[in-house]
Design an enzyme around this catalytic site. Structure first.
Site, PDB file in Angstrom:
ATOM      1  N   SER A 142       0.845  -1.189   0.000  1.00 18.13           N
ATOM      2  CA  SER A 142       0.000   0.000   0.000  1.00 18.13           C
ATOM      3  C   SER A 142       0.890   1.254   0.000  1.00 18.13           C
ATOM      4  CB  SER A 142      -0.956  -0.046   1.197  1.00 18.13           C
ATOM      5  OG  SER A 142      -1.996   0.874   1.057  1.00 18.13           O
ATOM      6  N   ARG A 211     -11.813   6.363   8.676  1.00 17.43           N
ATOM      7  CA  ARG A 211     -11.356   4.983   8.828  1.00 17.43           C
ATOM      8  C   ARG A 211     -12.422   3.997   8.341  1.00 17.43           C
ATOM      9  NH1 ARG A 211      -6.988   1.759   8.773  1.00 17.43           N
ATOM     10  NH2 ARG A 211      -7.026   0.142  10.381  1.00 17.43           N
ATOM     11  N   ASP A 305      -8.540  -6.395  -5.215  1.00 20.72           N
ATOM     12  CA  ASP A 305      -8.066  -5.126  -4.650  1.00 20.72           C
ATOM     13  C   ASP A 305      -8.705  -3.983  -5.439  1.00 20.72           C
ATOM     14  OD1 ASP A 305      -6.668  -2.901  -3.715  1.00 20.72           O
ATOM     15  OD2 ASP A 305      -4.766  -3.977  -3.573  1.00 20.72           O
ATOM     16  N   HIS A 334      -7.581  -5.810  -0.906  1.00 18.35           N
ATOM     17  CA  HIS A 334      -6.368  -5.049  -0.584  1.00 18.35           C
ATOM     18  C   HIS A 334      -5.720  -5.531   0.705  1.00 18.35           C
ATOM     19  CE1 HIS A 334      -3.574  -1.733  -0.601  1.00 18.35           C
ATOM     20  NE2 HIS A 334      -3.983  -1.331   0.596  1.00 18.35           N
ATOM     21  N   ASP A 335      -6.517  -5.880   1.694  1.00 17.94           N
ATOM     22  CA  ASP A 335      -5.974  -6.324   2.982  1.00 17.94           C
ATOM     23  C   ASP A 335      -5.290  -7.676   2.904  1.00 17.94           C
ATOM     24  OD1 ASP A 335      -6.371  -4.182   4.607  1.00 17.94           O
ATOM     25  OD2 ASP A 335      -8.013  -5.040   5.764  1.00 17.94           O
TER      26      ASP A 335
END
EC number: 2.3.1.31
Length: 358
Positions: A142, A211, A305, A334-335
């Site tokens: 990232s 967040r 992602d 993505h994680d």
């Protein structure tokens, strides 16, 4: 004879530092963690947006504990691993929380904007202060992956291997859009006060919302559905503020959790750095920039992602003879670079065994 091992959790001063913008910070420190045998090859790990220097951790496990450690894929019995809290961060490195020597107060919104290239240049100066002049590898995902790519271009003869994960050569309009929503949430919080907020009353609602927005972009629809579905009390007629479903409770928890460990101004500055990420900027184009990389490359993307689609990283390295590219099949999106290490950790372990190919 077993080599002497070290664990360092310190700050290193790099003195005055001139940013890409031309502005100068009169004094810069970077906080770092350093783990592994004292004479072993050095691996630099670059952290993501809300990460920190504690990749391995000592009193408590670090954020990449599944990948890095004694006997793990990045083995700290064979390598030194060093991670800096980024310039502009809020875990000990110079950033908006630091004291501005000209005013005697925290910089807050007076802190100058930084770029990913500024972050990399500051790390290079810090490494030299620590007596390190060559890296076996630079690894990160990232925002960390952005740093990895810039390391390979700004300092092409500094490392043997580059391992960019979950990143693209430039941030897409889609990624900027998510960051824009997060920025809007923070700056419209009444407590933000143009960035000069009371430390005891920060813009927690805005930061928590930012967040929550990020958490949605980090995972796939399949993962959300599998983990939460429509579970919960399934009532929506009692209050507009209640969490009727498990997915709502999860997002509220993640949002509030970040407000206890991260500074809103740092979040904003690092979002801007990510928005500006484009390895082709000032270098002709992305292809021209990529040709400046001299090290071996192991590029890894993650299926699903949303922010950093695999096709963009693949296209960057398609014609590079020293590059390998893999897509990890995962529902985490993505994680994925923070979980399921058994799927891609072996690739990194094997890459680190190789010597530089000329």
């Amino acid at each position: 004879m077993e080599r002497e091992k070290r664990y360092e959790d310190r700050n290193v001063s790099i003195g005055p530092f001139v940013l890409e913008s031309g502005e100068e910070l009169p004094s810069v420190e970077l906080a770092y963690e350093r783990v592994g045998p004292t004479e072993a090859p050095v691996i630099l790990v670059c952290h993501a947006l809300t990460g920190n220097q504690y990749t391995v951790g000592e009193s408590e496990p670090g954020w990449w504990k599944g990948l890095i450690g004694h006997g793990k894929y990045v083995d700290t019995s064979e390598f030194q691993v060093i991670t800096f809290n980024v310039l502009g961060g809020c875990n000990g490195s110079t950033g908006p929380l630091s004291i501005n020597p000209e005013t005697g107060h925290a910089y807050q919104s007076d802190f100058p904007f930084v770029t990913v290239r500024d972050i990399v240049h500051s790390q290079n100066k810090a490494l030299q202060e620590l007596g390190i002049h060559h890296l076996h590898a630079v690894i990160g995902g990232s925002l960390g992956g952005m740093q990895v790519l810039e390391w390979g271009i700004l300092y092409p003869d500094w490392m043997d291997h580059l391992v960019p994960l979950a990143v693209t050569p430039s941030l897409s309009a889609y990624g900027i859009a998510y960051n824009s929503i997060s920025r809007f949430a923070i700056t419209k919080d009444p407590a933000w006060k143009d960035g000069y907020y009371n430390p005891d009353h920060p813009p927690t609602a805005g930061l928590a919302t930012a967040r929550m927005v990020g958490m949605i972009s980090y995972r796939t629809d399949d993962m959300f559905q599998k983990k939460f579905g429509r579970n919960g009390n399934r009532r929506s007629d009692e209050s507009h503020t209640e969490a009727s479903y498990d997915v709502e409770s999860y997002l509220h928890y993640q949002g509030n959790k970040l407000t206890h460990r991260f500074d809103a101004n740092s979040y904003l500055y690092l979002l801007k750095a990510m928005d500006m990420h484009d390895i082709g900027r000032g270098r002709g184009d992305i292809a021209s920039a990529a040709k400046q990389i001299q090290s071996n490359v192991l590029a890894i993307s993650f299926k699903g992602d949303l922010i950093y689609p695999p096709r963009d990283l693949d296209s960057m390295f398609t014609l590079e003879s020293l590059a390998k590219f893999y897509i990890v099949d995962t529902k985490f999106g993505h994680d994925g670079f923070l979980v399921e290490f058994d799927k891609w950790g072996p690739l990194i372990k094997e890459q680190l065994k190789e010597t530089l190919k000329i």
